[in-house]
Design an enzyme around this catalytic site. Structure first.
Site, PDB file in Angstrom:
ATOM      1  N   GLU A  40      32.714   2.089  56.754  1.00  0.00           N
ATOM      2  CA  GLU A  40      32.432   1.100  57.813  1.00  0.00           C
ATOM      3  C   GLU A  40      32.260   2.059  59.145  1.00  0.00           C
ATOM      4  O   GLU A  40      33.036   2.304  59.942  1.00  0.00           O
ATOM      5  CB  GLU A  40      33.197   0.612  58.459  1.00  0.00           C
ATOM      6  CG  GLU A  40      34.205  -0.219  57.217  1.00  0.00           C
ATOM      7  CD  GLU A  40      34.866  -1.571  57.692  1.00  0.00           C
ATOM      8  OE1 GLU A  40      35.211  -1.711  58.543  1.00  0.00           O
ATOM      9  OE2 GLU A  40      36.518  -0.967  56.965  1.00  0.00           O
ATOM     10  N   ASP A  46      43.871   2.925  57.071  1.00  0.00           N
ATOM     11  CA  ASP A  46      43.002   2.067  57.765  1.00  0.00           C
ATOM     12  C   ASP A  46      42.599   2.063  59.345  1.00  0.00           C
ATOM     13  O   ASP A  46      43.294   1.264  60.348  1.00  0.00           O
ATOM     14  CB  ASP A  46      43.317   0.451  57.474  1.00  0.00           C
ATOM     15  CG  ASP A  46      42.434  -0.729  58.488  1.00  0.00           C
ATOM     16  OD1 ASP A  46      41.575  -0.180  58.405  1.00  0.00           O
ATOM     17  OD2 ASP A  46      43.174  -1.668  58.109  1.00  0.00           O
ATOM     18  N   HIS A  79      29.996  -3.847  55.664  1.00  0.00           N
ATOM     19  CA  HIS A  79      32.122  -4.000  54.895  1.00  0.00           C
ATOM     20  C   HIS A  79      31.825  -3.498  53.478  1.00  0.00           C
ATOM     21  O   HIS A  79      33.269  -4.080  52.781  1.00  0.00           O
ATOM     22  CB  HIS A  79      33.077  -5.335  56.428  1.00  0.00           C
ATOM     23  CG  HIS A  79      34.028  -4.755  55.702  1.00  0.00           C
ATOM     24  ND1 HIS A  79      35.354  -4.958  54.834  1.00  0.00           N
ATOM     25  CD2 HIS A  79      35.089  -5.128  56.657  1.00  0.00           C
ATOM     26  CE1 HIS A  79      36.617  -4.233  54.931  1.00  0.00           C
ATOM     27  NE2 HIS A  79      36.128  -4.687  56.261  1.00  0.00           N
ATOM     28  N   SER A  80      30.986  -3.007  53.442  1.00  0.00           N
ATOM     29  CA  SER A  80      31.160  -2.761  51.179  1.00  0.00           C
ATOM     30  C   SER A  80      32.841  -1.960  51.119  1.00  0.00           C
ATOM     31  O   SER A  80      32.780  -0.826  51.946  1.00  0.00           O
ATOM     32  CB  SER A  80      29.750  -2.119  51.048  1.00  0.00           C
ATOM     33  OG  SER A  80      28.771  -3.277  50.865  1.00  0.00           O
ATOM     34  N   TYR A  81      33.176  -2.461  49.800  1.00  0.00           N
ATOM     35  CA  TYR A  81      34.015  -1.505  49.382  1.00  0.00           C
ATOM     36  C   TYR A  81      33.529  -1.316  48.115  1.00  0.00           C
ATOM     37  O   TYR A  81      32.622  -1.904  47.487  1.00  0.00           O
ATOM     38  CB  TYR A  81      35.295  -2.300  49.302  1.00  0.00           C
ATOM     39  CG  TYR A  81      35.889  -3.322  49.818  1.00  0.00           C
ATOM     40  CD1 TYR A  81      37.093  -3.080  49.982  1.00  0.00           C
ATOM     41  CD2 TYR A  81      35.220  -4.428  50.128  1.00  0.00           C
ATOM     42  CE1 TYR A  81      38.032  -4.228  51.265  1.00  0.00           C
ATOM     43  CE2 TYR A  81      36.120  -5.184  51.431  1.00  0.00           C
ATOM     44  CZ  TYR A  81      37.505  -4.703  51.105  1.00  0.00           C
ATOM     45  OH  TYR A  81      37.951  -5.878  52.546  1.00  0.00           O
ATOM     46  N   HIS A 140      36.311  -8.828  63.505  1.00  0.00           N
ATOM     47  CA  HIS A 140      34.600  -9.235  62.884  1.00  0.00           C
ATOM     48  C   HIS A 140      34.228 -10.006  63.660  1.00  0.00           C
ATOM     49  O   HIS A 140      33.568 -10.817  62.590  1.00  0.00           O
ATOM     50  CB  HIS A 140      35.560  -8.866  61.481  1.00  0.00           C
ATOM     51  CG  HIS A 140      35.858  -7.603  60.715  1.00  0.00           C
ATOM     52  ND1 HIS A 140      35.692  -6.386  61.682  1.00  0.00           N
ATOM     53  CD2 HIS A 140      36.629  -7.366  59.672  1.00  0.00           C
ATOM     54  CE1 HIS A 140      36.216  -5.290  60.597  1.00  0.00           C
ATOM     55  NE2 HIS A 140      37.103  -5.814  59.358  1.00  0.00           N
TER      56      HIS A 140
END
Length: 315
Positions: free
Chosen positions: A278, A226, A165-167, A95
């Site tokens: 993402e 992931d 990168h929102s959850y 990242h």
């Protein structure tokens, strides 16, 4: 609206957006989507204070870059020159490094009730990357959707892969294992122990990675995902709590992360507190020429668009 001041003395602003059923708060720090309300229900994980974002965040809501996801051994070669980046995730660069775009203050270029454009200038050599890069991200609220537009230009050849990168937690219950997911992808990228793609585009059919038909997150694989999925021209959907989120993108892949590594002590959220979709190019593309290229050269502008659309079930 001022959200706080960094130890460097830089001020962080909070921008409020509104359109139809949607409300959002965006920070200039990390271009973070702090909240996204759909008919009054916040569907993303956010933090209360700037100090929390400095000490307790796991990229919550941020734009990550200059390269979202992982680069093997923090190294890549471009035009015959090898570049060394920070290794900040096991043996990988993750990242954008130690001080990536998620930890920088973006400037507000334009803003109205429904939209904000943020700009960041990343200098040559920033975290080891070549070329001065200008990045813009525009958040726009439509009546039922959040649209994210990215724009990138460089003064020297470089690699770039931006994503948000929102959850997401659509039900607000703090556990997404009951969220039902569909991903329009017949292939995914298997990874090694360092979570670097092996280079194979593996079929999902007959595996726990097959989301071409809807499945609950926790139904298989202990809910732990992931992995990057190779999109087939479509996108993804997530449904929970009477709400469906449709994700469409111009990007070739989407990293599906179910938040199973969230701590609960180091952050306010525990394992499976939110899931990420993402949209992006593939991990480690600079070292894997068979993947879609992430190289950007001077005189060229790269753009991409991702939309998160929300549909509520009828009573």
């Amino acid at each position: 609206m001022n959200f706080g001041t960094l130890p460097s003395g830089e001020s962080v602003e909070l921008v409020e957006l509104s359109s139809g059923r949607l409300r959002a708060e965006v920070l200039t720090y990390g271009a973070i989507v702090r909240s996204l309300e759909v008919s009054g229900r916040n569907v993303v994980l956010g933090l209360d204070t700037l100090e929390d974002y400095l000490t307790r965040s796991r990229y919550f809501g941020a734009v990550v870059g200059r390269y979202g996801n992982r680069i093997a051994n923090g190294r890549f070669t471009l035009d015959g020159v090898e570049y060394e980046l920070a290794v900040n995730n096991g043996t990988a660069h993750l990242h954008g490094g130690i001080v990536g775009f998620d930890k920088k203050v973006w400037s507000i270029e334009s803003n109205d009730d429904k939209s904000v454009t943020l700009r960041l200038i990343s200098p040559d050599g920033d975290e080891g990357y070549p070329g001065t890069l200008t990045a813009r991200v525009t958040y726009t609220l439509e009546d039922d959707a959040l649209r994210i537009d990215y724009e990138m230009e460089t003064e020297a050849p470089t690699v770039v892969n931006l994503t948000n990168h929102s959850y997401f937690d659509l039900s607000g219950e703090g556990d997404v294992r009951d969220h039902v997911v569909r991903i329009d992808a017949e292939h995914y990228l298997p990874v090694d122990d360092a979570k670097i793609p092996t280079g194979e585009l593996a079929p999902v059919k007959g595996t726990a990675f097959d989301f071409t038909e809807p499945h609950a997150v926790g139904e298989r694989n202990d809910g732990a995902y992931d992995h990057c999925y190779v999109l087939g021209g479509g996108g993804a959907t997530v449904a929970a709590g009477g709400l469906t989120m449709e994700v469409t993108t111009t990007e070739p892949g989407v990293q599906f992360y179910t938040g199973h590594m969230l701590d609960g002590d180091a952050t306010p959220y525990g394992p499976f507190g939110g899931l990420c979709l993402e949209t992006q190019h593939f991990p480690d593309s600079p070292n894997q020429p068979q993947f879609p290229s992430t190289v950007l050269r001077p005189g060229r502008r790269r753009t991409s668009t991702t939309t998160y659309r929300f549909i509520q079930a009828r009573p």
